[in-house]
Design a protein around this motif. Structure first.
Motif, PDB file in Angstrom:
ATOM      1  N   LYS A   8     -31.971-149.330  13.213  1.00  0.00           N
ATOM      2  CA  LYS A   8     -32.089-148.460  14.384  1.00  0.00           C
ATOM      3  C   LYS A   8     -33.092-149.020  15.386  1.00  0.00           C
ATOM      4  CE  LYS A   8     -33.673-144.366  13.539  1.00  0.00           C
ATOM      5  NZ  LYS A   8     -33.720-142.951  13.097  1.00  0.00           N
TER       6      LYS A   8
ATOM      7  N   LYS B 278     -26.869-136.962  14.099  1.00  0.00           N
ATOM      8  CA  LYS B 278     -27.676-137.901  13.321  1.00  0.00           C
ATOM      9  C   LYS B 278     -27.058-139.297  13.360  1.00  0.00           C
ATOM     10  CE  LYS B 278     -29.647-138.567   8.700  1.00  0.00           C
ATOM     11  NZ  LYS B 278     -29.738-138.017   7.320  1.00  0.00           N
TER      12      LYS B 278
ATOM     13  N   ASP C 164     -28.677-142.712  14.892  1.00  0.00           N
ATOM     14  CA  ASP C 164     -28.746-143.942  14.120  1.00  0.00           C
ATOM     15  C   ASP C 164     -28.112-145.110  14.866  1.00  0.00           C
ATOM     16  OD1 ASP C 164     -29.516-145.208  11.566  1.00  0.00           O
ATOM     17  OD2 ASP C 164     -27.358-145.518  11.324  1.00  0.00           O
TER      18      ASP C 164
END
Length: 200
Positions: A17, A94, A98
């Motif tokens: 990330k 999420k 990411d």
């Protein structure tokens, strides 16, 4: 259920990330817009997305109605389905985080517990709750989809603010008063806040 969990293994990405942040030149996070129907969540989120895109940021809007056309087409509006709706969107958000993107979600998301559950699955400072504040009276005046009128006529049940509850955020990162400020002014407030937090 346990058999499924036992046979699933998490595969780490070959791209970290932090590497995506460095390439994109900005952090990745979710701005979680919550508020009553017709408060201006989608309008502000999309206007902000356009501004960020023009600035070269990787950004995407997850809109409540759009998601219910596909991913969540099997869900209704009772409390259990609303919770599942938010759980799924939290997991999708999420994944966007990411991937190094800025994700803007525009969902009524009426329950504090559900919004907090999304906050808990991402890292610190990756979830910003944006309370799009607008009175029920003003939302009913706007009523662009005619939903409040249908709810008052009992053609729609489980309608937030009328026949179903809305739990206002207790400590949102940002409050946008769409009765006092225009969409453009709200976008300016958000850009200032994101700059102050060194997220963009």
């Amino acid at each position: 259920m346990s058999g499924k969990v036992e046979n699933i293994v998490w595969h780490n990405s070959s791209i970290a990330k932090i590497e995506r942040h460095e390439k994109n030149k900005h952090q990745s996070f979710v701005l979680w817009f919550t508020g009553l129907s017709a408060s201006g969540k989608s309008s502000v989120a999309n206007a902000l997305a356009h501004t960020l895109f023009e600035k070269g940021k990787q950004v995407y809007v997850l809109d409540g109605d759009n998601i219910r056309h596909g991913l969540n087409h099997d869900l209704g509006f009772n409390e259990q389905d609303r919770k599942e709706n938010i759980r799924r969107i939290g997991e999708v958000s999420k994944l966007f985080i990411d991937s190094g993107q800025i994700v803007l979600t525009a969902f009524i998301s009426p329950y504090r517990e559900d919004r907090d559950s999304v906050r808990k699955i991402v890292e610190k400072d990756e979830f910003l709750e944006i309370y799009v504040k607008c009175s029920i009276e003003e939302c009913e005046k706007r009523d662009p989809k005619g939903l409040y009128k249908k709810a008052r006529n009992k053609e729609i049940t489980q309608f937030t603010g009328i026949s179903a509850p809305y739990e206002e955020p207790l400590e949102p990162e940002i409050v946008l008063d769409t009765e006092k400020f225009s969409i453009e002014q709200c976008v300016d407030q958000l850009i200032d806040a994101l700059n102050a937090k060194h997220l963009i």
